[in-house]
Design a protein around this motif. Sequence first.
Motif, PDB file in Angstrom:
ATOM      1  N   LEU A  11       0.866  -1.172   0.000  1.00 17.68           N
ATOM      2  CA  LEU A  11       0.000   0.000   0.000  1.00 17.68           C
ATOM      3  C   LEU A  11       0.903   1.223   0.000  1.00 17.68           C
ATOM      4  O   LEU A  11       1.954   1.225   0.648  1.00 17.68           O
ATOM      5  CB  LEU A  11      -0.890   0.041   1.244  1.00 17.68           C
ATOM      6  N   THR A  12       0.485   2.267  -0.707  1.00 14.68           N
ATOM      7  CA  THR A  12       1.260   3.493  -0.795  1.00 14.68           C
ATOM      8  C   THR A  12       0.492   4.630  -0.141  1.00 14.68           C
ATOM      9  O   THR A  12      -0.685   4.836  -0.420  1.00 14.68           O
ATOM     10  CB  THR A  12       1.554   3.849  -2.268  1.00 14.68           C
ATOM     11  N   VAL A  13       1.175   5.356   0.736  1.00 20.30           N
ATOM     12  CA  VAL A  13       0.623   6.561   1.350  1.00 20.30           C
ATOM     13  C   VAL A  13       1.226   7.733   0.592  1.00 20.30           C
ATOM     14  O   VAL A  13       2.451   7.861   0.503  1.00 20.30           O
ATOM     15  CB  VAL A  13       0.982   6.654   2.846  1.00 20.30           C
ATOM     16  N   VAL A  14       0.371   8.573   0.009  1.00 24.51           N
ATOM     17  CA  VAL A  14       0.824   9.747  -0.740  1.00 24.51           C
ATOM     18  C   VAL A  14       0.539  10.982   0.104  1.00 24.51           C
ATOM     19  O   VAL A  14      -0.602  11.189   0.542  1.00 24.51           O
ATOM     20  CB  VAL A  14       0.110   9.846  -2.108  1.00 24.51           C
ATOM     21  N   ILE A  15       1.580  11.794   0.309  1.00 24.49           N
ATOM     22  CA  ILE A  15       1.458  12.991   1.142  1.00 24.49           C
ATOM     23  C   ILE A  15       1.961  14.189   0.350  1.00 24.49           C
ATOM     24  O   ILE A  15       3.157  14.295   0.072  1.00 24.49           O
ATOM     25  CB  ILE A  15       2.276  12.840   2.435  1.00 24.49           C
ATOM     26  N   PRO A  16       1.058  15.096  -0.019  1.00 24.09           N
ATOM     27  CA  PRO A  16       1.493  16.304  -0.735  1.00 24.09           C
ATOM     28  C   PRO A  16       2.035  17.351   0.243  1.00 24.09           C
ATOM     29  O   PRO A  16       1.552  17.485   1.355  1.00 24.09           O
ATOM     30  CB  PRO A  16       0.205  16.800  -1.397  1.00 24.09           C
ATOM     31  N   ALA A  17       3.054  18.061  -0.190  1.00 22.39           N
ATOM     32  CA  ALA A  17       3.611  19.176   0.578  1.00 22.39           C
ATOM     33  C   ALA A  17       3.782  20.342  -0.390  1.00 22.39           C
ATOM     34  O   ALA A  17       3.596  20.193  -1.592  1.00 22.39           O
ATOM     35  CB  ALA A  17       4.932  18.783   1.213  1.00 22.39           C
ATOM     36  N   ALA A  18       4.187  21.489   0.109  1.00 20.39           N
ATOM     37  CA  ALA A  18       4.277  22.701  -0.710  1.00 20.39           C
ATOM     38  C   ALA A  18       5.217  22.540  -1.909  1.00 20.39           C
ATOM     39  O   ALA A  18       4.845  22.829  -3.035  1.00 20.39           O
ATOM     40  CB  ALA A  18       4.705  23.876   0.149  1.00 20.39           C
ATOM     41  N   SER A  19       6.429  22.092  -1.697  1.00 18.67           N
ATOM     42  CA  SER A  19       7.403  22.032  -2.783  1.00 18.67           C
ATOM     43  C   SER A  19       7.781  20.604  -3.176  1.00 18.67           C
ATOM     44  O   SER A  19       8.658  20.405  -4.003  1.00 18.67           O
ATOM     45  CB  SER A  19       8.674  22.787  -2.387  1.00 18.67           C
ATOM     46  N   ARG A  20       7.135  19.612  -2.576  1.00 16.96           N
ATOM     47  CA  ARG A  20       7.441  18.210  -2.896  1.00 16.96           C
ATOM     48  C   ARG A  20       6.281  17.350  -2.443  1.00 16.96           C
ATOM     49  O   ARG A  20       5.354  17.832  -1.805  1.00 16.96           O
ATOM     50  CB  ARG A  20       8.723  17.778  -2.208  1.00 16.96           C
ATOM     51  N   TYR A  21       6.356  16.094  -2.783  1.00 20.64           N
ATOM     52  CA  TYR A  21       5.413  15.152  -2.174  1.00 20.64           C
ATOM     53  C   TYR A  21       6.105  13.827  -1.936  1.00 20.64           C
ATOM     54  O   TYR A  21       7.143  13.536  -2.506  1.00 20.64           O
ATOM     55  CB  TYR A  21       4.114  15.018  -2.961  1.00 20.64           C
ATOM     56  N   TYR A  22       5.512  13.074  -1.016  1.00 19.45           N
ATOM     57  CA  TYR A  22       6.093  11.807  -0.586  1.00 19.45           C
ATOM     58  C   TYR A  22       5.198  10.660  -1.026  1.00 19.45           C
ATOM     59  O   TYR A  22       3.971  10.766  -0.976  1.00 19.45           O
ATOM     60  CB  TYR A  22       6.183  11.746   0.944  1.00 19.45           C
ATOM     61  N   GLU A  23       5.819   9.550  -1.412  1.00 24.17           N
ATOM     62  CA  GLU A  23       5.133   8.286  -1.599  1.00 24.17           C
ATOM     63  C   GLU A  23       5.839   7.291  -0.691  1.00 24.17           C
ATOM     64  O   GLU A  23       7.019   6.992  -0.877  1.00 24.17           O
ATOM     65  CB  GLU A  23       5.196   7.806  -3.048  1.00 24.17           C
ATOM     66  N   ILE A  24       5.133   6.815   0.321  1.00 26.95           N
ATOM     67  CA  ILE A  24       5.700   5.869   1.269  1.00 26.95           C
ATOM     68  C   ILE A  24       5.023   4.529   1.045  1.00 26.95           C
ATOM     69  O   ILE A  24       3.800   4.413   1.184  1.00 26.95           O
ATOM     70  CB  ILE A  24       5.531   6.334   2.729  1.00 26.95           C
ATOM     71  N   ASP A  25       5.809   3.535   0.659  1.00 25.19           N
ATOM     72  CA  ASP A  25       5.296   2.196   0.376  1.00 25.19           C
ATOM     73  C   ASP A  25       5.464   1.306   1.596  1.00 25.19           C
ATOM     74  O   ASP A  25       6.571   1.193   2.138  1.00 25.19           O
ATOM     75  CB  ASP A  25       6.028   1.563  -0.812  1.00 25.19           C
TER      76      ASP A  25
END
Length: 92
Positions: A35-49
């Motif tokens: 499962l992937t958690v996607v987290i948007p931020a101001a200048s980047r975003y994260y995909e945590i698997d």
Amino acid sequence: MPREVNSLEQLLFFLFRLGEEKIHFTLQCSRIDALTVVIPAASRYYEIDFYADGQIECQTFGPAGYVEAVSLEDITSQVIAALNGPQDDQES
């Protein structure tokens, strides 16, 4: 003897912490084993698997994107600090 934490418990802990910090996220399932958690931020975003075997991998998209295997504690601290600023562990 400490109890082993399974991959679902790791994911649930991470999602709970994001909720506590009021950090918006979405869940994606594009693989049979993760499962992937996607987290948007101001200048980047994260995909945590979060993989079924307990492995956690973080991919960061932005100015200096990278992929790395991380511990649950490390990625939780990194994401919260990036979105909400560093946390002070000591009470004033």
